[in-house]
Enzyme design. Structure first.
Site, PDB file in Angstrom:
ATOM      1  N   GLY A 225     -20.805 -35.131 -23.165  1.00 46.92           N
ATOM      2  CA  GLY A 225     -21.068 -34.044 -24.094  1.00 46.92           C
ATOM      3  C   GLY A 225     -20.460 -34.235 -25.472  1.00 46.92           C
TER       4      GLY A 225
ATOM      5  N   GLY B 218     -28.422 -24.930 -30.422  1.00 48.15           N
ATOM      6  CA  GLY B 218     -27.468 -23.900 -30.044  1.00 48.15           C
ATOM      7  C   GLY B 218     -27.666 -22.643 -30.874  1.00 48.15           C
TER       8      GLY B 218
ATOM      9  NE  ARG C 113     -32.408 -36.250 -24.448  1.00 49.75           N
ATOM     10  CZ  ARG C 113     -31.776 -35.148 -24.839  1.00 49.75           C
ATOM     11  NH1 ARG C 113     -32.317 -33.960 -24.606  1.00 49.75           N
ATOM     12  NH2 ARG C 113     -30.613 -35.223 -25.466  1.00 49.75           N
TER      13      ARG C 113
ATOM     14  CB  ALA D 271     -23.296 -42.053 -34.024  1.00 49.89           C
TER      15      ALA D 271
END
Length: 460
Positions: free
Chosen positions: A80, A144, A16, A10
């Protein structure tokens, strides 16, 4: 059975989303996304000490929502999902030998307890080192892609930006995973960031498991919505629309009448009794409980409140309060926090009640404010009454006995008490207690100036 635990990633910063708060705090039906995930974990049997949450920028705000005892770690650099998972190494090493861990995302709110439980059973029964949660979706963009061989064995998971044109046509996508803790710890140092994002991908676990020739499975979720996440405001709107539709369908199946879904939003924790009708523009938020046979709306907002059977609430707002049965309210009435409204009370247009108790069968018909007051049963308020509760420094309470009659445009200056069957004359400002059965009159003497207006008319 092996010990199991849960990691929730989290650390997204909401960039964005154009949000000043962590992404996991963005709300779906008035509830932060991470709270949806935590609730699912709790329903699946996980206590706070078995859950570790990875926080990032703004994580202090996120921590205030976590149940006491929840473990937290920090991802100070956004490198990441794989890097985020690496930050939990200390937590993972504290688990018992043979432990298994599920990794979830704090911005994927539709994970549910059934999927957690069923995928856990499948993972433990198979003895796999890795079980990825997969779903078939209509539009896989942004997710993914799960790549399999001809025998349908799991080979790898390819992120959107690294996928070939052919791989982008794959509709089976990644949503979460179970992993053997010992194997996962061995995979962390082997994760590379030689990809389009220059990040460490958690999804590389699939390729590493394939290379290690260990057992790796894909558990396909029966409901593809469970993997849906939000990376933009448009994604968040989609999640809200899905949640709103599902919750409405659940309530309608339980006997709630929804005349039109226009503007109707019902929070995930709201309970509604059968036979209640909901009109357009009604919003029910938080831990709200609605009884049977009520009529709500149009244009009504109720938050963290309990509404008894048979209530009618028209174009009004209620916050953190209790209404007993058969209360009628509105239009344009407002009940503010800390109020308790008795049965068969009527609150008419442009009335406001704050931090007050109002007894059964009392009528507050219009243009009246009742604040910090204890009102008895069968009291009648005329138009334009005010309990004057604030002296500029402190709040004071007003007490009104049973069967009292408060005349139009009465000001009750607190602290003050009106006794049982006490009356106040219209236009009075009451500063002293009114005994039982008494009529209080407080008016200045009227004095008329003859011919006074003629001079005013000439000036005009």
């Amino acid at each position: 059975m092996s010990e199991t635990a849960i990691l929730i990633l989290a650390a997204g910063d909401g960039k964005r989303m154009k949000s000043a708060h962590p992404k996991a705090l963005c709300q779906v039906l008035f509830k932060p996304m991470i709270s949806w995930v935590l609730d699912a974990c709790n329903k699946a049997g996980y206590q706070s000490g078995q859950i570790c949450v990875v926080c990032g920028k703004g994580g202090e705000e996120l921590q205030t929502l976590l149940p006491e005892g929840t473990q937290t770690v920090w991802q100070n650099e956004r490198l990441g999902t794989g890097h985020a998972a690496m930050q939990t190494e200390g937590f993972l090493r504290s688990l018992a030998k043979g432990a298994q861990v599920m990794i979830l995302f704090g911005d994927a709110p539709f994970i549910n307890e059934e999927l957690i439980i069923n995928s856990r059973q499948a993972h433990l029964k198979s003895g796999a080192k890795l079980t990825v949660i997969a779903a078939q979706v209509e539009n896989p963009k942004g997710y993914g892609r799960i790549v399999r061989d001809e025998q349908y064995n799991l080979l790898e998971i390819v992120e959107e930006r690294d996928a070939t044109a052919e791989q982008k046509t794959i509709r089976e996508v990644f949503g979460a995973m179970w992993a053997d803790v010992e194997w996962l710890l061995s995979a962390f140092p082997r994760m590379k960031n030689d990809n389009a994002q220059k990040e460490y991908y958690l999804t590389d676990c699939a390729m590493l498991a394939s290379g290690d020739h260990v057992k790796a499975l894909a558990y396909v979720a029966p409901d593809s919505d469970v993997i849906l996440g939000a990376n933009s405001r448009a994604d968040l709107l989609k999640l809200n629309q899905i949640a709103a539709r599902r919750i409405l369908e659940k309530h309608m199946a339980n006997g709630v009448e929804v005349l039109s879904s226009d503007g109707v939003l019902i929070g995930a924790e709201t309970v509604i009794g059968a036979g209640t009708a909901i009109y357009p523009g009604t919003i029910l938020k938080g831990k709200t409980v609605i009884g049977t046979g009520c009529t709500l709306g149009p244009n009504t907002v109720i938050e963290n409140s309990s509404i008894g059977d048979g209530c009618t609430i028209n174009a009004s707002q209620i916050e953190d309060s209790i209404l007993e049965e058969n209360v009628s309210m509105g239009p344009f009435a407002h009940i503010r926090p800390g109020s308790h409204i008795g049965s068969s009370v009527h609150l008419g247009n442009f009335t406001e009640v704050k931090n007050s108790n109002i007894g059964a069968r009392t009528a507050v018909s219009h243009l009246t404010y009742v604040g910090d007051s204890d009102v008895g049963e069968a009291v009648n308020f005329g138009c334009g009454c005010v309990t004057v509760n604030y002296d500029g420094m402190n709040k004071h309470r007003t007490v009104i006995g049973d069967h009292a009659f408060i005349g139009c445009n009465t000001n009750l200056v607190a602290p003050v008490k009106v006794g049982d069957f006490g009356f106040t004359a219209a236009g009075s400002t009451i500063t002293q207690d009114v005994p039982d059965n008494a009529l209080a009159i407080e008016r200045g003497e009227q004095y008329n100036k003859p011919e006074w207006s003629k001079g005013k008319i000439k000036m005009k």
